[in-house]
Design an enzyme around this catalytic site. Structure first.
Site, short mmCIF file in Angstrom:
data_model
loop_
_atom_site.label_atom_id
_atom_site.label_comp_id
_atom_site.label_asym_id
_atom_site.label_seq_id
_atom_site.Cartn_x
_atom_site.Cartn_y
_atom_site.Cartn_z
N ASN A 9 0.88 -1.18 0.00
CA ASN A 9 0.00 0.00 0.00
C ASN A 9 0.92 1.22 0.00
O ASN A 9 1.49 1.56 1.02
CB ASN A 9 -0.89 -0.02 1.25
CG ASN A 9 -1.73 1.26 1.37
OD1 ASN A 9 -1.76 2.08 0.46
ND2 ASN A 9 -2.41 1.41 2.51
N LYS A 11 0.14 4.20 -0.24
CA LYS A 11 -0.51 5.40 0.35
C LYS A 11 -0.25 6.60 -0.57
O LYS A 11 -0.16 6.40 -1.78
CB LYS A 11 -0.01 5.61 1.78
CG LYS A 11 -0.17 4.32 2.62
CD LYS A 11 0.01 4.51 4.09
CE LYS A 11 -0.18 3.17 4.80
NZ LYS A 11 -0.12 3.27 6.24
N HIS A 94 -9.52 1.32 4.97
CA HIS A 94 -8.23 1.52 5.66
C HIS A 94 -8.46 2.46 6.84
O HIS A 94 -9.25 3.40 6.75
CB HIS A 94 -7.19 2.09 4.69
CG HIS A 94 -5.81 2.02 5.26
ND1 HIS A 94 -5.36 2.94 6.18
CD2 HIS A 94 -4.80 1.13 5.08
CE1 HIS A 94 -4.11 2.60 6.53
NE2 HIS A 94 -3.77 1.51 5.88
N GLU A 165 -5.33 -4.80 10.52
CA GLU A 165 -4.31 -3.77 10.71
C GLU A 165 -4.57 -3.04 12.02
O GLU A 165 -5.37 -2.09 12.05
CB GLU A 165 -4.36 -2.77 9.56
CG GLU A 165 -4.07 -3.37 8.20
CD GLU A 165 -3.47 -2.35 7.24
OE1 GLU A 165 -2.45 -2.66 6.65
OE2 GLU A 165 -4.00 -1.23 7.13
N SER A 209 3.47 -2.12 10.28
CA SER A 209 4.92 -2.20 10.50
C SER A 209 5.50 -3.57 10.16
O SER A 209 6.46 -4.01 10.79
CB SER A 209 5.29 -1.78 11.92
OG SER A 209 4.91 -0.42 12.15
P1 13P Z 1 3.07 0.41 7.63
O1 13P Z 1 3.58 -0.89 7.04
O2 13P Z 1 3.82 1.61 7.13
O3 13P Z 1 2.98 0.34 9.11
O4 13P Z 1 1.58 0.60 7.07
C1 13P Z 1 0.70 -0.45 7.17
C2 13P Z 1 -0.52 -0.10 6.42
O5 13P Z 1 -1.26 0.78 6.80
C3 13P Z 1 -0.79 -0.85 5.18
O6 13P Z 1 -2.06 -0.57 4.70
#
Ligand code: 13P
Length: 247
Positions: A9, A11, A94, A165, A209
């Site tokens: 992802n 983002k 999300h 998550e 993470s």
């Molecule tokens: P991180 O791996 O940066 O913690 O993000 C996880 C996430 O939100 C994946 O959608």
């Protein structure tokens, strides 16, 4: 057991030059992976990612979809539009969208429904905040979030992917321990099984993470079928290393 799924992802990160470098670095090394792979890129780059990843082991994902089919919804992208760019997965619910855009369980369920109607697999995210975990409400929260999607999608539920998550583990460097994650995954698996006899095939990903150092142990848990990776999906070596752990 079916293949694990490792989904990045991105983002709101990337740019034309960086995306090309990242995707080409992944394609150069990925070979014939044991797992399925997807990258969920920002909407403006879907065409770019589609052309670079065409006929490769990397599937394309989007990060959001409109709950509406078509019409006067400024700023939104429909599932049919995503489909035109070869999108196979779309993230819905999300925690960043629940938190910053006020997305409710009902809205998330409607988005999942629209994606399914267009043949796109929704990656339905659920997860508790730190306060909710500390109040002993983890199970209640994730079950409520998933129940909304089960309720509005009926037998189609077997076509979704779920991502657990925990909000406190996202972008914080704090990972749920493999035992903590497994415990919640088992709860979600039981809920899915109670809803559909075909639920055994539903993948439940862990996100929060996940990185090159902790992926192997997390992915070896019986109910962890893959990962949804944020930060570590932006670096080719890290993402490739997670992919290599998903056997
Ligand atoms: P991180 O791996 O940066 O913690 O993000 C996880 C996430 O939100 C994946 O959608």
């Amino acid at each position: 057991m079916s293949k694990k799924l490792i989904a990045g992802n991105w983002k709101m990160n990337g740019g034309k030059v960086a995306n090309e470098a990242l995707l080409n670095a992944l394609l150069a090394e990925v070979g014939q992976p044991a797992c399925s792979i997807a990258v969920c890129v920002p909407a403006p780059y879907l065409a770019q990612a589609q052309s670079i990843c065409a006929a490769s082991a990397i599937d394309l994902g989007a990060q959001d979809v409109s709950p509406h089919e078509v019409g006067a919804f400024t700023g939104e992208q429909s599932a049919a539009m995503l489909k035109e760019f070869g999108v196979r997965y779309v993230i819905v619910g999300h925690s960043e969208r629940r938190q910053y855009h006020g997305e409710t369980d009902a809205l998330v369920a409607a988005k999942a429904q629209r994606a399914l109607a267009c043949g796109i697999t929704p990656i339905v995210c659920v997860g508790e905040s730190l306060a909710e975990r500390e109040a002993g409400k983890t199970e209640e929260v994730v079950k409520r979030q998933l129940a909304a999607v089960i309720h509005s999608n009926g037998h189609c539920i077997s076509e979704i992917v779920v991502a657990y998550e925990p909000v406190w583990a996202i972008g914080t460097g704090k990972t749920a321990s493999p035992e903590q994650a497994q415990q919640v995954h088992a709860v979600l698996r039981a809920q899915l099984k109670a809803a559909s006899e075909k639920a055994g095939r539903i993948k439940i990903l862990y996100g929060g993470s996940m990185n090159a150092a902790n992926a192997k142990e997390l992915l070896s848990q019986p109910d962890i079928d893959g990962g949804l990776i944020g930060g570590a999906s932006l670096k080719a070596t890290d993402f490739l290393s997670i992919i290599a752990s998903a056997v």
